[in-house]
Design a protein around this motif. Structure first.
Motif, PDB file in Angstrom:
ATOM      1  N   ASP A  99      -0.314  -2.138  -7.770  1.00  0.00           N
ATOM      2  CA  ASP A  99      -0.600  -3.242  -7.021  1.00  0.00           C
ATOM      3  C   ASP A  99      -0.113  -3.069  -5.449  1.00  0.00           C
ATOM      4  OD1 ASP A  99      -1.701  -4.624  -9.103  1.00  0.00           O
ATOM      5  OD2 ASP A  99      -0.074  -5.588  -9.870  1.00  0.00           O
ATOM      6  N   ASP A 148      -2.357  -1.016  -3.451  1.00  0.00           N
ATOM      7  CA  ASP A 148      -3.711  -1.537  -3.524  1.00  0.00           C
ATOM      8  C   ASP A 148      -3.613  -2.487  -2.201  1.00  0.00           C
ATOM      9  OD1 ASP A 148      -4.782  -0.289  -5.255  1.00  0.00           O
ATOM     10  OD2 ASP A 148      -4.641  -1.946  -6.978  1.00  0.00           O
ATOM     11  N   ASN A 149      -2.717  -3.176  -2.266  1.00  0.00           N
ATOM     12  CA  ASN A 149      -2.521  -4.268  -0.980  1.00  0.00           C
ATOM     13  C   ASN A 149      -2.144  -3.685   0.525  1.00  0.00           C
ATOM     14  OD1 ASN A 149      -2.547  -6.497  -2.385  1.00  0.00           O
ATOM     15  ND2 ASN A 149      -0.453  -6.760  -3.077  1.00  0.00           N
TER      16      ASN A 149
END
Length: 331
Positions: free
Chosen positions: A233, A236-237
Motif C-alpha cells: 500500500d 502504491d501511494n
C-alpha cells in the motif's frame, strides 16, 4: 492591513516571480495553501494569532486537515483561537516543483532556505504577515522550522518541532545516499520520454523508505503478511510521487545541516522526540537540542502510531497547553 476572512480555506496563489538562493528566478510560480481559522489583530493592526505548519515528507498543505485531533475545539491549537497556515512546500508537485513546471532536471537547485523563503514570500504577499506567533513542523517540515528560526530569528515567538533533526548524519545520511544511488542508477532518468525503469526505481525507493515508516514496536508487533500488505500500500501511494521531485527533495535532505546556526534562535522552543522512532533518534536528534537552543524544552514520548499510520498526539496535550499559555496571552 486587515486580511479578508475569506482567505481561510484551500486555494492556489501565484507569485509573479520567485528568486532562489542561487539567483535563479522563476516566473508565474504556483503556491498551494490551506488556511484554517480566523485572524485576530493587535493594536497595530497586525495578525497576532498566526501559526505556520510545515508538512512532512509524505505530506502537503492538506496535512493540516489530518491534524484535526490537535486543531479541534478545545484542543491545543483550537482553530477558533489560532489562524493556522500551511503551504505545500517548494519542490512538491502541487506547488512549484520539477514535475509541475515540466522542467524536470532543469529545475533550479534549491535548499531548505529556499523552502523557507517560499513560505515567507507567501505570508508577505498574500497575508501581509512579517511576524508569526509560531512555526511548527514534523519530520522534513522540522528542517524548515529550524532553518527559519536560525536565519530569521525575529520573525516568530515560538517554534515547535516533532520527530525531526537539525542535520543529516549517521543513519539518515546512509539512507539518503542510498536513495540518491538508486535514483541515479535508473536508465530512464535522463531520457526525454517516460521509461518503465522509473516506476521500478520508485518501487525500490519506497520499499526502502517504508523500513522506517513505523516505530520499532509497531513493526515488531506486525506479522510478515501484515508487513507485506502495508508495504505494498505504501509503495502504491509512493508511485504518485514524481521521481524528479523526489530527487530534488532527497538532495536538500542530503545537504541539510544547521547545527552551527542553532545559537541564533531567539524563539522559545518545544521539541518532541519519540523514544521508539527508527529514523529520528531521541538520543542524537532531540536531546542535544536542550544545549544547542537557548530557550528550549525537550519532551520524549512513546509513539502511539497505529498500523494505519495515525499518530495519537493526545499524550502530548498537557505539554502543548502548558507551553502555549504565555503565547495565548499575546493574542
Amino acid at each position: 492591513m486587515v486580511v479578508n476572512e475569506s482567505v481561510s480555506g484551500y486555494g492556489n496563489y501565484t507569485f509573479k516571480e520567485f528568486k532562489f538562493e542561487n539567483g535563479v528566478v522563476l516566473k508565474d510560480v504556483n503556491v498551494e495553501y490551506l488556511i484554517i481559522g480566523t485572524p485576530k489583530y493587535d493594536g497595530n493592526g497586525n495578525i497576532s494569532n498566526s501559526v505556520v505548519y510545515c508538512h512532512n515528507f509524505n505530506g502537503s498543505c492538506h496535512s493540516l486537515n489530518e491534524l484535526y485531533q490537535i486543531t479541534s475545539e478545545g484542543a491545543p491549537f483550537d482553530k477558533n483561537e489560532f489562524f493556522l497556515i500551511s503551504v505545500t512546500a517548494l519542490g512538491f508537485s502541487d506547488s512549484c516543483s520539477p514535475h509541475s513546471t515540466g522542467l524536470k532536471l532543469n529545475f533550479p537547485k534549491y535548499s531548505v532556505l529556499d523552502v523557507v523563503n517560499f513560505n515567507r514570500q507567501f505570508l508577505h504577499e498574500f497575508l501581509n504577515i512579517g511576524h508569526v506567533l509560531g512555526i511548527t513542523g514534523t519530520g522534513l517540515g522540522g528542517y524548515s522550522v529550524y532553518t527559519w528560526a536560525c536565519e530569521y530569528p525575529d520573525e516568530m515567538d515560538f517554534i515547535m518541532v516533532c520527530d525531526s533533526s537539525y542535520k543529516t548524519n549517521g543513519y539518515r545520511y546512509v539512507v539518503t545516499k542510498a536513495v540518491d544511488s538508486i535514483i541515479e542508477s535508473s536508465d530512464g532518468l535522463y531520457s526525454d520520454t517516460y521509461n518503465v525503469s522509473l516506476s521500478k526505481t520508485m518501487v525500490s525507493i519506497y520499499r526502502l523508505l517504508y523500513s522506517f515508516y513505523f516505530s520499532k514496536k509497531v513493526f515488531q508487533e506486525m506479522s510478515r503478511n501484515e508487513i507485506d500488505v502495508l508495504m505494498d500500500d505504501y509503495v502504491d501511494n509512493g508511485l504518485f510521487t514524481d521521481i524528479y521531485d523526489l530527487k530534488y527533495i532527497n538532495d536538500i535532505i542530503l545537504d541539510f545541516d544547521v547545527e552551527d546556526k542553532l545559537g541564533n534562535i531567539k524563539a522559545k522552543a518545544l521539541i518532541f522526540g519519540s523514544v521508539d522512532d527508527i529514523y529520528y533518534s531521541s538520543k542524537y536528534d532531540t536531546l542535544p537540542l536542550n544545549q544547542l537552543i537557548k530557550d528550549s524544552k525537550i519532551v520524549l514520548y512513546d509513539s502511539l502510531k497505529d498500523h494505519n499510520g495515525f499518530e495519537d498526539y493526545s499524550v502530548l496535550f498537557d505539554d502543548f497547553k502548558e507551553f502555549l499559555i504565555e503565547f495565548k496571552e499575546k493574542i
